[in-house]
Write an enzyme that holds these catalytic residues in place. Sequence first.
Site, PDB file in Angstrom:
ATOM      1  N   PHE A 186       0.828  -1.210   0.000  1.00  0.00           N
ATOM      2  CA  PHE A 186       0.000   0.000   0.000  1.00  0.00           C
ATOM      3  C   PHE A 186       0.859   1.256   0.000  1.00  0.00           C
ATOM      4  O   PHE A 186       2.081   1.191   0.133  1.00  0.00           O
ATOM      5  CB  PHE A 186      -0.985   0.004   1.172  1.00  0.00           C
ATOM      6  CG  PHE A 186      -0.353   0.110   2.535  1.00  0.00           C
ATOM      7  CD1 PHE A 186       0.092  -1.022   3.213  1.00  0.00           C
ATOM      8  CD2 PHE A 186      -0.215   1.343   3.152  1.00  0.00           C
ATOM      9  CE1 PHE A 186       0.647  -0.922   4.488  1.00  0.00           C
ATOM     10  CE2 PHE A 186       0.345   1.453   4.421  1.00  0.00           C
ATOM     11  CZ  PHE A 186       0.774   0.313   5.088  1.00  0.00           C
ATOM     12  N   ALA A 221       9.791  -2.604   2.317  1.00  0.00           N
ATOM     13  CA  ALA A 221       8.584  -2.625   1.477  1.00  0.00           C
ATOM     14  C   ALA A 221       7.399  -2.152   2.310  1.00  0.00           C
ATOM     15  O   ALA A 221       7.298  -2.481   3.486  1.00  0.00           O
ATOM     16  CB  ALA A 221       8.319  -4.041   0.966  1.00  0.00           C
ATOM     17  N   LYS A 222       6.528  -1.369   1.687  1.00  0.00           N
ATOM     18  CA  LYS A 222       5.349  -0.916   2.431  1.00  0.00           C
ATOM     19  C   LYS A 222       4.252  -1.958   2.221  1.00  0.00           C
ATOM     20  O   LYS A 222       3.422  -1.838   1.335  1.00  0.00           O
ATOM     21  CB  LYS A 222       4.925   0.471   1.940  1.00  0.00           C
ATOM     22  CG  LYS A 222       4.184   1.275   2.993  1.00  0.00           C
ATOM     23  CD  LYS A 222       4.074   2.739   2.609  1.00  0.00           C
ATOM     24  CE  LYS A 222       3.233   3.507   3.608  1.00  0.00           C
ATOM     25  NZ  LYS A 222       3.949   3.815   4.851  1.00  0.00           N
ATOM     26  N   CYS A 223       4.307  -3.003   3.059  1.00  0.00           N
ATOM     27  CA  CYS A 223       3.350  -4.097   2.905  1.00  0.00           C
ATOM     28  C   CYS A 223       2.561  -4.278   4.198  1.00  0.00           C
ATOM     29  O   CYS A 223       3.059  -4.001   5.294  1.00  0.00           O
ATOM     30  CB  CYS A 223       4.070  -5.387   2.526  1.00  0.00           C
ATOM     31  SG  CYS A 223       5.272  -5.969   3.716  1.00  0.00           S
TER      32      CYS A 223
END
Length: 365
Positions: A78, A203-205
Amino acid sequence: MSGGDKLDFEIRPNPAPVSAADRAALLANPGFGRVFTDHMVTVRYADGKGWYDARVEARAPIPMDPASAVLHYAQEIFEGLKAYRTADGGVTMFRPDANAARFVDSARRMAMPALPPEVFVDSLHKLIEIDREWIPEGEDGSLYLRPFMFASEVFLGVRPASEYLYMVIASPVGAYFSGGVKPVTVWVSPDYTRAAPGGTGAAKCGGNYATSLAAQAEAIDAGCDQVVFLDAVERRFVDELGGMNVFFVYDDDSVVTPPLTGTILPGITRDAIITLAGKAGQRVEERPVSFADWQADAASGRLREVFACGTAAVITPIGGVRFPDGEFLIGGGEPGRVTMSLRQQLVDIQRGKAADPHGWVRQVL
Ligand SMILES: *Cc1c(COP(=O)(O)O)cnc(C)c1O
């Protein structure tokens, strides 16, 4: 996808939007992440077909098969950024290209297809355009944009999915700090880490957040507002908070922030602060800071201020630090001068009240 990196969005206006009166009531005190606009963006992807069916349509629940891959193996990423109303009646975003680039990086790490940055930015423009009435008026409000993408393939095998859904939803938000900027107290987690070398820390997870929640709950139980994570290897060096990067300010006004070694999310606010502090003539260093040094420098007075930063709250002063063996204050628990100056500089650029020499502000309307 055909025709290079362009995709035409089909616009299907919501036939039953929220009434102007109801919208005004919702915008009076939207809080954070509770109120949503009338529309959403959806774009589909399939291996061999590319990106297709780009739409702006009425915000509504999405049907999901119980075997949708994301529900089992968490292939999801996201972004988060804001649209602002400016004094001249226009609408701007802050560095959407940086979010688009990070979305590509996050996708790579999660073995997902890269959404072309042009499509990412265009999708934000389209949603803002149709939902512009939802951007709060006034100094403090903004429209928080939440682009995200997940594995939609119906399949239980363990491999990268072959189908994905990219979406954007938008949420009007008020002032993060009602009644002035308040320093927070942070909890240094003795039990939990956030990201290991080689993992998904950069990581933007959603998965990174899932693993942070037990630590965040521990922080709340300890009477703190937020959790600070130490590095997973030595448990010595400060990584970041659950969803914000961290900066240290010393008595010579120099600022230090942990380096991007793969276990820290490369924040766009972090990057902007590094630039602004450097331009103001402050020494800026990206280097590891141990928790032992944090304590010792706070005790000696050499460390004057600590703050956290991210899109949602911009800059949050950290006034207190708690850990299993004790606690200490930073700057007497009050917001520091350098912290508040950097915050003001950044907010003024974001709101179009100060010059934008770095080309960070993007005009939308
Ligand atoms: C999004 C995020 C940040 C802040 O990034 P910005 O681009 O400044 O909003 C920091 N840490 C984590 C873990 C994040 O997910």
